[in-house]
Design a protein around this motif. Structure first.
Motif, PDB file in Angstrom:
ATOM      1  N   MET A   1       4.199   5.520  -5.655  1.00  0.00           N
ATOM      2  CA  MET A   1       4.123   5.611  -7.029  1.00  0.00           C
ATOM      3  C   MET A   1       3.000   6.449  -7.760  1.00  0.00           C
ATOM      4  O   MET A   1       3.083   6.845  -8.770  1.00  0.00           O
ATOM      5  CB  MET A   1       3.967   4.117  -7.758  1.00  0.00           C
ATOM      6  CG  MET A   1       5.121   3.236  -7.218  1.00  0.00           C
ATOM      7  SD  MET A   1       6.794   3.892  -7.702  1.00  0.00           S
ATOM      8  CE  MET A   1       6.870   3.470  -9.414  1.00  0.00           C
ATOM      9  N   ALA A   2       1.890   6.472  -6.991  1.00  0.00           N
ATOM     10  CA  ALA A   2       0.597   7.481  -7.469  1.00  0.00           C
ATOM     11  C   ALA A   2       1.050   8.666  -7.321  1.00  0.00           C
ATOM     12  O   ALA A   2      -0.166   9.599  -7.446  1.00  0.00           O
ATOM     13  CB  ALA A   2      -0.521   6.972  -6.738  1.00  0.00           C
ATOM     14  N   GLY A   3       2.098   9.007  -6.566  1.00  0.00           N
ATOM     15  CA  GLY A   3       2.312  10.661  -6.300  1.00  0.00           C
ATOM     16  C   GLY A   3       1.947  11.281  -4.868  1.00  0.00           C
ATOM     17  O   GLY A   3       2.235  12.276  -4.756  1.00  0.00           O
ATOM     18  N   VAL A   4       1.781  10.237  -3.906  1.00  0.00           N
ATOM     19  CA  VAL A   4       1.543  10.634  -2.511  1.00  0.00           C
ATOM     20  C   VAL A   4       2.797  10.923  -2.042  1.00  0.00           C
ATOM     21  O   VAL A   4       3.560   9.981  -1.682  1.00  0.00           O
ATOM     22  CB  VAL A   4       0.663   9.931  -2.029  1.00  0.00           C
ATOM     23  CG1 VAL A   4       0.229  10.234  -0.472  1.00  0.00           C
ATOM     24  CG2 VAL A   4      -0.850   9.704  -2.522  1.00  0.00           C
TER      25      VAL A   4
ATOM     26  N   ASN B   1       0.893  -1.184   0.093  1.00  0.00           N
ATOM     27  CA  ASN B   1      -0.019  -0.011   0.009  1.00  0.00           C
ATOM     28  C   ASN B   1       0.787   1.195   0.087  1.00  0.00           C
ATOM     29  O   ASN B   1       0.598   2.281  -0.744  1.00  0.00           O
ATOM     30  CB  ASN B   1      -0.856  -0.225   1.195  1.00  0.00           C
ATOM     31  CG  ASN B   1      -1.958  -0.894   0.973  1.00  0.00           C
ATOM     32  OD1 ASN B   1      -2.418  -1.580  -0.013  1.00  0.00           O
ATOM     33  ND2 ASN B   1      -2.623  -1.246   2.382  1.00  0.00           N
ATOM     34  N   GLU B   2       1.840   1.249   0.904  1.00  0.00           N
ATOM     35  CA  GLU B   2       2.771   2.516   0.792  1.00  0.00           C
ATOM     36  C   GLU B   2       3.630   2.404  -0.443  1.00  0.00           C
ATOM     37  O   GLU B   2       3.688   3.540  -1.117  1.00  0.00           O
ATOM     38  CB  GLU B   2       3.881   2.398   1.973  1.00  0.00           C
ATOM     39  CG  GLU B   2       4.965   3.381   1.971  1.00  0.00           C
ATOM     40  CD  GLU B   2       6.033   3.255   3.026  1.00  0.00           C
ATOM     41  OE1 GLU B   2       6.839   3.978   3.205  1.00  0.00           O
ATOM     42  OE2 GLU B   2       5.997   1.863   3.512  1.00  0.00           O
ATOM     43  N   HIS B   3       4.164   1.804  -1.101  1.00  0.00           N
ATOM     44  CA  HIS B   3       4.750   1.588  -2.366  1.00  0.00           C
ATOM     45  C   HIS B   3       3.724   2.214  -3.343  1.00  0.00           C
ATOM     46  O   HIS B   3       4.279   3.000  -4.272  1.00  0.00           O
ATOM     47  CB  HIS B   3       5.376   0.115  -2.712  1.00  0.00           C
ATOM     48  CG  HIS B   3       6.286   0.484  -3.986  1.00  0.00           C
ATOM     49  ND1 HIS B   3       5.708   0.145  -5.190  1.00  0.00           N
ATOM     50  CD2 HIS B   3       7.706   0.480  -3.982  1.00  0.00           C
ATOM     51  CE1 HIS B   3       6.870   0.298  -6.009  1.00  0.00           C
ATOM     52  NE2 HIS B   3       7.929   0.490  -5.303  1.00  0.00           N
TER      53      HIS B   3
ATOM     54  N   ASN C   1      -9.244   7.579   9.776  1.00  0.00           N
ATOM     55  CA  ASN C   1      -7.967   7.199   9.194  1.00  0.00           C
ATOM     56  C   ASN C   1      -6.999   8.139   9.151  1.00  0.00           C
ATOM     57  O   ASN C   1      -6.938   9.180   8.343  1.00  0.00           O
ATOM     58  CB  ASN C   1      -8.052   6.444   8.131  1.00  0.00           C
ATOM     59  CG  ASN C   1      -6.668   5.844   7.458  1.00  0.00           C
ATOM     60  OD1 ASN C   1      -5.799   5.775   8.057  1.00  0.00           O
ATOM     61  ND2 ASN C   1      -6.932   5.206   6.493  1.00  0.00           N
ATOM     62  N   PRO C   2      -5.810   8.493  10.005  1.00  0.00           N
ATOM     63  CA  PRO C   2      -5.035   9.575   9.882  1.00  0.00           C
ATOM     64  C   PRO C   2      -3.896   9.472   8.887  1.00  0.00           C
ATOM     65  O   PRO C   2      -3.361  10.443   8.531  1.00  0.00           O
ATOM     66  CB  PRO C   2      -4.197   9.324  11.308  1.00  0.00           C
ATOM     67  CG  PRO C   2      -4.128   8.118  11.648  1.00  0.00           C
ATOM     68  CD  PRO C   2      -5.489   7.341  11.029  1.00  0.00           C
ATOM     69  N   ASN C   3      -3.965   8.405   8.013  1.00  0.00           N
ATOM     70  CA  ASN C   3      -3.059   8.016   7.101  1.00  0.00           C
ATOM     71  C   ASN C   3      -3.646   8.543   5.756  1.00  0.00           C
ATOM     72  O   ASN C   3      -4.747   8.651   5.561  1.00  0.00           O
ATOM     73  CB  ASN C   3      -2.588   6.545   6.935  1.00  0.00           C
ATOM     74  CG  ASN C   3      -1.665   6.421   8.254  1.00  0.00           C
ATOM     75  OD1 ASN C   3      -1.116   7.238   8.633  1.00  0.00           O
ATOM     76  ND2 ASN C   3      -2.267   5.103   8.722  1.00  0.00           N
ATOM     77  N   LYS C   4      -2.899   8.699   4.680  1.00  0.00           N
ATOM     78  CA  LYS C   4      -3.335   9.138   3.328  1.00  0.00           C
ATOM     79  C   LYS C   4      -3.784   7.945   2.586  1.00  0.00           C
ATOM     80  O   LYS C   4      -4.144   7.962   1.412  1.00  0.00           O
ATOM     81  CB  LYS C   4      -2.411  10.080   2.310  1.00  0.00           C
ATOM     82  CG  LYS C   4      -2.168  11.302   3.306  1.00  0.00           C
ATOM     83  CD  LYS C   4      -1.269  12.108   2.515  1.00  0.00           C
ATOM     84  CE  LYS C   4      -0.910  13.406   3.340  1.00  0.00           C
ATOM     85  NZ  LYS C   4      -0.148  14.418   2.594  1.00  0.00           N
ATOM     86  N   ILE C   5      -3.246   6.720   3.222  1.00  0.00           N
ATOM     87  CA  ILE C   5      -3.792   5.480   2.257  1.00  0.00           C
ATOM     88  C   ILE C   5      -4.500   4.501   3.219  1.00  0.00           C
ATOM     89  O   ILE C   5      -4.705   4.834   4.335  1.00  0.00           O
ATOM     90  CB  ILE C   5      -2.371   4.663   2.076  1.00  0.00           C
ATOM     91  CG1 ILE C   5      -1.703   4.354   3.551  1.00  0.00           C
ATOM     92  CG2 ILE C   5      -1.543   5.276   1.197  1.00  0.00           C
ATOM     93  CD1 ILE C   5      -0.534   3.362   3.107  1.00  0.00           C
ATOM     94  N   GLU C   6      -5.333   3.741   2.551  1.00  0.00           N
ATOM     95  CA  GLU C   6      -6.338   2.897   3.087  1.00  0.00           C
ATOM     96  C   GLU C   6      -5.613   1.707   3.988  1.00  0.00           C
ATOM     97  O   GLU C   6      -4.630   1.055   3.447  1.00  0.00           O
ATOM     98  CB  GLU C   6      -7.407   2.167   2.066  1.00  0.00           C
ATOM     99  CG  GLU C   6      -8.249   3.376   1.627  1.00  0.00           C
ATOM    100  CD  GLU C   6      -9.106   4.062   2.449  1.00  0.00           C
ATOM    101  OE1 GLU C   6      -9.562   3.390   3.435  1.00  0.00           O
ATOM    102  OE2 GLU C   6      -9.201   5.264   2.456  1.00  0.00           O
ATOM    103  N   MET C   7      -6.033   1.732   5.163  1.00  0.00           N
ATOM    104  CA  MET C   7      -5.329   0.628   6.010  1.00  0.00           C
ATOM    105  C   MET C   7      -6.309  -0.655   5.917  1.00  0.00           C
ATOM    106  O   MET C   7      -7.839  -0.320   5.947  1.00  0.00           O
ATOM    107  CB  MET C   7      -5.404   1.111   7.263  1.00  0.00           C
ATOM    108  CG  MET C   7      -4.568   2.292   7.523  1.00  0.00           C
ATOM    109  SD  MET C   7      -2.793   2.184   7.297  1.00  0.00           S
ATOM    110  CE  MET C   7      -2.370   1.597   8.916  1.00  0.00           C
ATOM    111  N   ALA C   8      -5.774  -1.962   5.686  1.00  0.00           N
ATOM    112  CA  ALA C   8      -6.735  -3.113   5.464  1.00  0.00           C
ATOM    113  C   ALA C   8      -6.912  -3.590   7.103  1.00  0.00           C
ATOM    114  O   ALA C   8      -6.742  -3.476   7.844  1.00  0.00           O
ATOM    115  CB  ALA C   8      -6.170  -4.059   4.853  1.00  0.00           C
TER     116      ALA C   8
END
Length: 136
Positions: free
Chosen positions: A59-62, A53-55, A129-136
């Motif tokens: 790669m998506a620009g975040v 998810n981080e990678h 969610n405090p992160n910019k990516i979704e957590m599973a």
């Protein structure tokens, strides 16, 4: 000679146990040492879970998928406290009370009514969610 027989008699069972054989066949071809396609897999191909998810986010620009950069916020008041997202019922919050301060004042923010830092900033914990990516 008697000493040799004593040492050899006690070490023989140890030697038998330490030697093992395997019935696995060793394939000497170069393709056998690599992945299924014959290449060494890259980090992108073998990443799983949160690392993937981080990678993907990078790669998506975040630029900061986990919000690790310092957030400069306006002054929070009791009527309009600064919202701090958390997936849990409490979170540590660091407050740099003055612009020229060299230390961070840490406080444990818990769910419920807004809480005040000793400098006067007000914070409230919100679910999210405090992160910019979704957590599973």
């Amino acid at each position: 000679m008697a000493l040799f027989h004593r040492v050899f008699r006690f070490s023989l069972p140890l030697l038998n146990r330490s030697i093992s054989t395997s019935s696995a066949r060793w394939d000497k071809t170069p393709e056998a040492k690599l992945g299924v396609s014959g290449d060494i897999p890259s980090d992108t191909e073998q990443a799983t879970g949160l690392d993937k998810n981080e990678h993907d986010a990078l790669m998506a620009g975040v630029e900061d998928p986990f919000n690790m950069s310092i957030n400069v916020i306006d002054w929070g008041t009791r009527a309009n406290p600064k919202k701090v997202p958390s997936m849990f019922d409490e979170r540590l919050v660091g407050c740099v009370c003055e612009p020229d301060a060299v230390q961070v004042l840490w406080m444990k923010l818990t769910a419920g009514p807004p809480q005040r830092c000793s400098c006067g900033h007000w914070f409230v914990l919100t679910k999210g969610n405090p992160n910019k990516i979704e957590m599973a």
